[in-house]
Scaffold this motif. Structure first.
Motif, PDB file in Angstrom:
ATOM      1  N   VAL A  58      53.273  11.046   7.818  1.00 50.46           N
ATOM      2  CA  VAL A  58      53.901  10.143   8.778  1.00 50.46           C
ATOM      3  C   VAL A  58      55.397  10.015   8.487  1.00 50.46           C
ATOM      4  O   VAL A  58      55.805   9.990   7.329  1.00 50.46           O
ATOM      5  CB  VAL A  58      53.220   8.750   8.759  1.00 50.46           C
ATOM      6  N   GLN A  59      56.197   9.953   9.545  1.00 47.75           N
ATOM      7  CA  GLN A  59      57.641   9.774   9.401  1.00 47.75           C
ATOM      8  C   GLN A  59      57.965   8.297   9.517  1.00 47.75           C
ATOM      9  O   GLN A  59      57.450   7.611  10.401  1.00 47.75           O
ATOM     10  CB  GLN A  59      58.403  10.561  10.461  1.00 47.75           C
ATOM     11  N   VAL A  60      58.853   7.834   8.603  1.00 48.14           N
ATOM     12  CA  VAL A  60      59.252   6.425   8.591  1.00 48.14           C
ATOM     13  C   VAL A  60      60.776   6.378   8.488  1.00 48.14           C
ATOM     14  O   VAL A  60      61.361   6.984   7.594  1.00 48.14           O
ATOM     15  CB  VAL A  60      58.625   5.664   7.398  1.00 48.14           C
ATOM     16  N   ALA A  61      61.408   5.647   9.394  1.00 49.31           N
ATOM     17  CA  ALA A  61      62.862   5.480   9.349  1.00 49.31           C
ATOM     18  C   ALA A  61      63.211   4.461   8.274  1.00 49.31           C
ATOM     19  O   ALA A  61      62.393   3.594   7.916  1.00 49.31           O
ATOM     20  CB  ALA A  61      63.386   5.017  10.702  1.00 49.31           C
ATOM     21  N   LEU A  62      64.429   4.558   7.767  1.00 50.89           N
ATOM     22  CA  LEU A  62      64.914   3.621   6.755  1.00 50.89           C
ATOM     23  C   LEU A  62      64.747   2.189   7.237  1.00 50.89           C
ATOM     24  O   LEU A  62      65.038   1.877   8.392  1.00 50.89           O
ATOM     25  CB  LEU A  62      66.384   3.904   6.455  1.00 50.89           C
ATOM     26  N   ALA A  63      64.259   1.319   6.351  1.00 51.32           N
ATOM     27  CA  ALA A  63      64.037  -0.108   6.606  1.00 51.32           C
ATOM     28  C   ALA A  63      62.924  -0.358   7.621  1.00 51.32           C
ATOM     29  O   ALA A  63      62.823  -1.442   8.173  1.00 51.32           O
ATOM     30  CB  ALA A  63      65.332  -0.798   7.046  1.00 51.32           C
ATOM     31  N   GLN A  64      62.073   0.646   7.840  1.00 51.81           N
ATOM     32  CA  GLN A  64      60.944   0.500   8.753  1.00 51.81           C
ATOM     33  C   GLN A  64      59.640   0.555   7.976  1.00 51.81           C
ATOM     34  O   GLN A  64      59.612   0.926   6.808  1.00 51.81           O
ATOM     35  CB  GLN A  64      60.968   1.596   9.825  1.00 51.81           C
ATOM     36  N   GLU A  65      58.554   0.194   8.658  1.00 53.53           N
ATOM     37  CA  GLU A  65      57.227   0.167   8.055  1.00 53.53           C
ATOM     38  C   GLU A  65      56.263   0.982   8.895  1.00 53.53           C
ATOM     39  O   GLU A  65      56.488   1.174  10.085  1.00 53.53           O
ATOM     40  CB  GLU A  65      56.706  -1.274   7.984  1.00 53.53           C
ATOM     41  N   VAL A  66      55.196   1.419   8.244  1.00 49.55           N
ATOM     42  CA  VAL A  66      54.095   2.066   8.943  1.00 49.55           C
ATOM     43  C   VAL A  66      52.798   1.436   8.430  1.00 49.55           C
ATOM     44  O   VAL A  66      52.654   1.190   7.231  1.00 49.55           O
ATOM     45  CB  VAL A  66      54.101   3.600   8.746  1.00 49.55           C
ATOM     46  N   ALA A  67      51.896   1.120   9.350  1.00 47.03           N
ATOM     47  CA  ALA A  67      50.609   0.529   8.990  1.00 47.03           C
ATOM     48  C   ALA A  67      49.607   1.646   8.728  1.00 47.03           C
ATOM     49  O   ALA A  67      49.532   2.617   9.479  1.00 47.03           O
ATOM     50  CB  ALA A  67      50.109  -0.370  10.111  1.00 47.03           C
ATOM     51  N   ILE A  68      48.860   1.501   7.645  1.00 47.34           N
ATOM     52  CA  ILE A  68      47.822   2.463   7.291  1.00 47.34           C
ATOM     53  C   ILE A  68      46.505   1.735   7.473  1.00 47.34           C
ATOM     54  O   ILE A  68      46.132   0.873   6.674  1.00 47.34           O
ATOM     55  CB  ILE A  68      48.016   2.984   5.851  1.00 47.34           C
ATOM     56  N   ALA A  69      45.831   2.047   8.568  1.00 47.25           N
ATOM     57  CA  ALA A  69      44.693   1.266   9.036  1.00 47.25           C
ATOM     58  C   ALA A  69      43.518   1.219   8.072  1.00 47.25           C
ATOM     59  O   ALA A  69      42.789   0.242   8.050  1.00 47.25           O
ATOM     60  CB  ALA A  69      44.231   1.791  10.396  1.00 47.25           C
ATOM     61  N   ASP A  70      43.322   2.269   7.272  1.00 48.00           N
ATOM     62  CA  ASP A  70      42.135   2.347   6.418  1.00 48.00           C
ATOM     63  C   ASP A  70      41.932   1.099   5.548  1.00 48.00           C
ATOM     64  O   ASP A  70      40.843   0.569   5.459  1.00 48.00           O
ATOM     65  CB  ASP A  70      42.215   3.571   5.498  1.00 48.00           C
ATOM     66  N   ASP A  71      42.974   0.639   4.878  1.00 43.05           N
ATOM     67  CA  ASP A  71      42.835  -0.459   3.920  1.00 43.05           C
ATOM     68  C   ASP A  71      43.818  -1.612   4.180  1.00 43.05           C
ATOM     69  O   ASP A  71      44.212  -2.313   3.265  1.00 43.05           O
ATOM     70  CB  ASP A  71      43.060   0.056   2.489  1.00 43.05           C
ATOM     71  N   PRO A 152      77.716   5.884   8.440  1.00 48.34           N
ATOM     72  CA  PRO A 152      76.508   5.639   7.644  1.00 48.34           C
ATOM     73  C   PRO A 152      75.383   6.581   8.088  1.00 48.34           C
ATOM     74  O   PRO A 152      75.356   7.036   9.217  1.00 48.34           O
ATOM     75  CB  PRO A 152      76.153   4.189   7.962  1.00 48.34           C
ATOM     76  N   VAL A 153      74.460   6.842   7.195  1.00 45.90           N
ATOM     77  CA  VAL A 153      73.393   7.805   7.439  1.00 45.90           C
ATOM     78  C   VAL A 153      72.144   7.089   7.936  1.00 45.90           C
ATOM     79  O   VAL A 153      71.762   6.058   7.399  1.00 45.90           O
ATOM     80  CB  VAL A 153      73.069   8.572   6.128  1.00 45.90           C
ATOM     81  N   GLU A 154      71.522   7.646   8.963  1.00 41.51           N
ATOM     82  CA  GLU A 154      70.252   7.118   9.478  1.00 41.51           C
ATOM     83  C   GLU A 154      69.129   8.021   8.970  1.00 41.51           C
ATOM     84  O   GLU A 154      68.805   9.024   9.581  1.00 41.51           O
ATOM     85  CB  GLU A 154      70.271   7.073  11.007  1.00 41.51           C
ATOM     86  N   TYR A 155      68.548   7.656   7.825  1.00 48.24           N
ATOM     87  CA  TYR A 155      67.530   8.474   7.176  1.00 48.24           C
ATOM     88  C   TYR A 155      66.161   8.286   7.819  1.00 48.24           C
ATOM     89  O   TYR A 155      65.809   7.198   8.256  1.00 48.24           O
ATOM     90  CB  TYR A 155      67.406   8.097   5.706  1.00 48.24           C
ATOM     91  N   THR A 156      65.377   9.362   7.788  1.00 46.44           N
ATOM     92  CA  THR A 156      63.957   9.333   8.121  1.00 46.44           C
ATOM     93  C   THR A 156      63.240  10.155   7.056  1.00 46.44           C
ATOM     94  O   THR A 156      63.646  11.267   6.750  1.00 46.44           O
ATOM     95  CB  THR A 156      63.684   9.944   9.514  1.00 46.44           C
ATOM     96  N   ALA A 157      62.208   9.566   6.464  1.00 45.01           N
ATOM     97  CA  ALA A 157      61.453  10.250   5.415  1.00 45.01           C
ATOM     98  C   ALA A 157      60.034  10.503   5.906  1.00 45.01           C
ATOM     99  O   ALA A 157      59.504   9.750   6.730  1.00 45.01           O
ATOM    100  CB  ALA A 157      61.421   9.417   4.147  1.00 45.01           C
ATOM    101  N   THR A 158      59.425  11.555   5.385  1.00 49.79           N
ATOM    102  CA  THR A 158      58.033  11.878   5.703  1.00 49.79           C
ATOM    103  C   THR A 158      57.201  11.616   4.450  1.00 49.79           C
ATOM    104  O   THR A 158      57.533  12.091   3.365  1.00 49.79           O
ATOM    105  CB  THR A 158      57.898  13.349   6.144  1.00 49.79           C
TER     106      THR A 158
END
Length: 164
Positions: A58-71, A152-158
């Motif tokens: 999953v890709q997540v932008a800096l200062a963002q969140e991703v929900a992982i439904a399993d737990d 400034p850089v707008e990072y996105t991490a996987t």
């Protein structure tokens, strides 16, 4: 003649090594800094939290969140601590690496934070365990710009979160 070549080689190697060293004020060259200095970045506007499953990239932008439904987990991409990767449009001897911080929460409670190192071609550095879960970084964009870039850089991490 042989001694001159040797001397020239030693001088060139010294210049190369010292030219790549990071020196902090009040510290001698080669002496490590006490704390990394965060890179100026632009957090993206808050967006609805994306949903994913354990083991899914999953890709997540800096200062963002991703929900992982399993737990009932939430992965947050907190900050980029440093980025020494080879700048876009250049050729480097060493690819460099980036260090970033993530947080893992469960039902809104912090399980822990981890510092992940992203170095292209070395996936073992980018894996950390947090409270029984494994968090791995598999990508980070964009690569740094040239030193003249003031934006400034707008990072996105996987990331991939698993429970081994």
């Amino acid at each position: 003649m042989m001694y001159q070549r040797l001397l020239v080689s030693i001088v060139l190697m010294t210049v190369l090594v010292l030219g790549c060293a990071q020196v902090s004020p009040g510290k001698a060259p080669g002496e490590p800094t006490a704390e990394p200095v965060p890179i100026e970045t632009v957090p993206t506007d808050p967006a609805p939290i994306e949903q994913t499953q354990l083991g899914t990239s999953v890709q997540v932008a800096l200062a963002q969140e991703v929900a992982i439904a399993d737990d009932s987990l939430t992965l947050r991409f907190d900050q980029v601590l440093q980025d020494s990767r080879c700048p876009e449009g250049t050729t480097c001897v060493w690819q460099g690496r980036a260090e970033l911080q993530v947080s893992l929460l469960q039902a809104g409670q912090l399980l822990g934070k981890a510092q992940l190192i992203y170095q292209p071609g070395n996936g073992q550095l980018g894996v950390q365990r947090i409270d029984g879960y494994q968090v791995k970084i598999t990508g980070l964009t964009p690569r740094p710009g040239l030193a003249t870039d003031d934006e400034p850089v707008e990072y996105t991490a996987t990331f991939i979160v698993t429970q081994p």
